[in-house]
Design a protein around this motif. Structure first.
Motif: not given
Length: 327
Positions: A40-49, A51-57
């Motif tokens: 996952v790119t750092a810019p995606a986490i900083v600027h993006g959705p 929970p969709r990028l980081l959620d897990y079980s």
């Protein structure tokens, strides 16, 4: 606190493959192996959705988040944002050779910028209490791995990195596709073994060209701290992951039918949340690889799991293909 020998076996981060559904599936076969997210790119986490990028079980633990980027401040911000999700490790990608990561100045191209990588990991370590690790190649393009790799490792160690995963191939940033970069540059497992001998206080793990547990045991016997398996763990997961926990002295070894059955509650919950069956079962196609009925299993899931309303009845129909051949 992450078990220090959690990396005896791990499943590599693989784009479009090792998403959260894939990791839950892999966890049904091994309680011990370390699992990695897709990069996952750092810019995606900083600027993006987020929970969709980081959620897990929670069932995925131990699980590591792999980040891509080359801006120390942006990577530090991404680590800070991800902290509440409770990943067991944060990994920096210095090994992916794709055009997209080259244009963004991250991935394997960072092998040419070790001081920048050191700045990145220092910044990342300042935002988390979990280990910050690096996955790299043995070198890129015309670099001499015998010279470049130990220098790169020394730079990382100086920045506080204690765990490095080395893909034992060069990356050719010009002239080879990402697929070719996984197959054409020759493997040099011996070089990685020598890096462990040279840096005995570091955790050194190897990746690249490893397809079975016999190879894993051999590499561990040579002194390496861990082995990371990529495509083989995806295409033939049962042969790689079922029984792998014996590497830790654990007898957990379900058969593939038990693995499929263990996925039922997760699939049911996913469908109830509005998800689609194929989002999970696309990762399960290789479960019966090499067994009678495997083709029928793949065919039923490939043809029917993406249809509207597809549910556990499709899984049952696919299992029936294998059971009929096993009878």
């Amino acid at each position: 606190m992450l078990n220090p020998d959690a990396h005896r076996l791990s499943v590599a981060p693989m784009m479009d493959w090792t998403d959260r559904h894939c990791r839950v599936f892999h966890r049904q076969m091994t309680r011990r192996a370390m699992l990695y997210t897709e990069m996952v790119t750092a810019p995606a986490i900083v600027h993006g959705p987020k929970p969709r990028l980081l959620d897990y079980s929670d069932a995925e633990h131990p699980v590591a988040l792999q980040l891509g980027g080359s801006d120390p401040r942006e990577l530090a911000e991404a680590v800070r944002i991800a902290r509440p999700w409770g990943y067991d490790e944060i990994n920096l990608n210095c090994g992916c050779p794709s055009d997209r990561v080259q244009s963004g100045c991250f991935g394997a191209v960072l092998m040419e910028r070790p001081s920048l990588v050191a700045d990145c990991v220092r910044a990342m370590r300042g935002e988390t209490d979990v280990p910050v690790t690096v996955k790299c190649r043995i070198g890129v393009d015309e670099q001499d791995p015998e010279t470049v790799l130990p220098q790169f490792i020394e730079m990382l160690a100086g920045a506080g990195v204690r765990h490095i995963i080395i893909h034992a191939r060069k990356a050719w940033l010009q002239g080879l596709s990402p697929k070719e970069n996984r197959e054409i540059p020759p493997l040099d497992h011996d070089l990685v073994v020598r890096m462990k001998q040279r840096f005995p206080d570091l955790t050194i793990c190897i990746n690249g060209g490893i397809t079975n547990l016999a190879q894993v045991r051999d590499l561990l016997d040579q002194g390496l701290d861990g082995v990371m398996i990529g495509r083989a763990a995806y295409h033939d997961p049962a042969s790689v992951l079922i029984g792998a926990d014996a590497l830790w002295g654990d007898s957990f070894a379900p058969d593939p039918f038990e693995v499929a059955d263990a996925m039922r509650p997760y699939i049911t919950a996913h469908l109830a949340d509005g998800g689609r069956l194929h989002q999970i079962t696309r990762h399960m196609l290789g479960l019966f690889t090499g067994r009678p009925g495997a083709r029928g299993w793949r065919r039923v899931l490939s043809e029917r799991a993406s249809r509207d309303g597809a549910g556990l009845d499709v899984l049952d129909a696919a299992l029936a293909e294998v059971q009929a051949r096993a009878a």
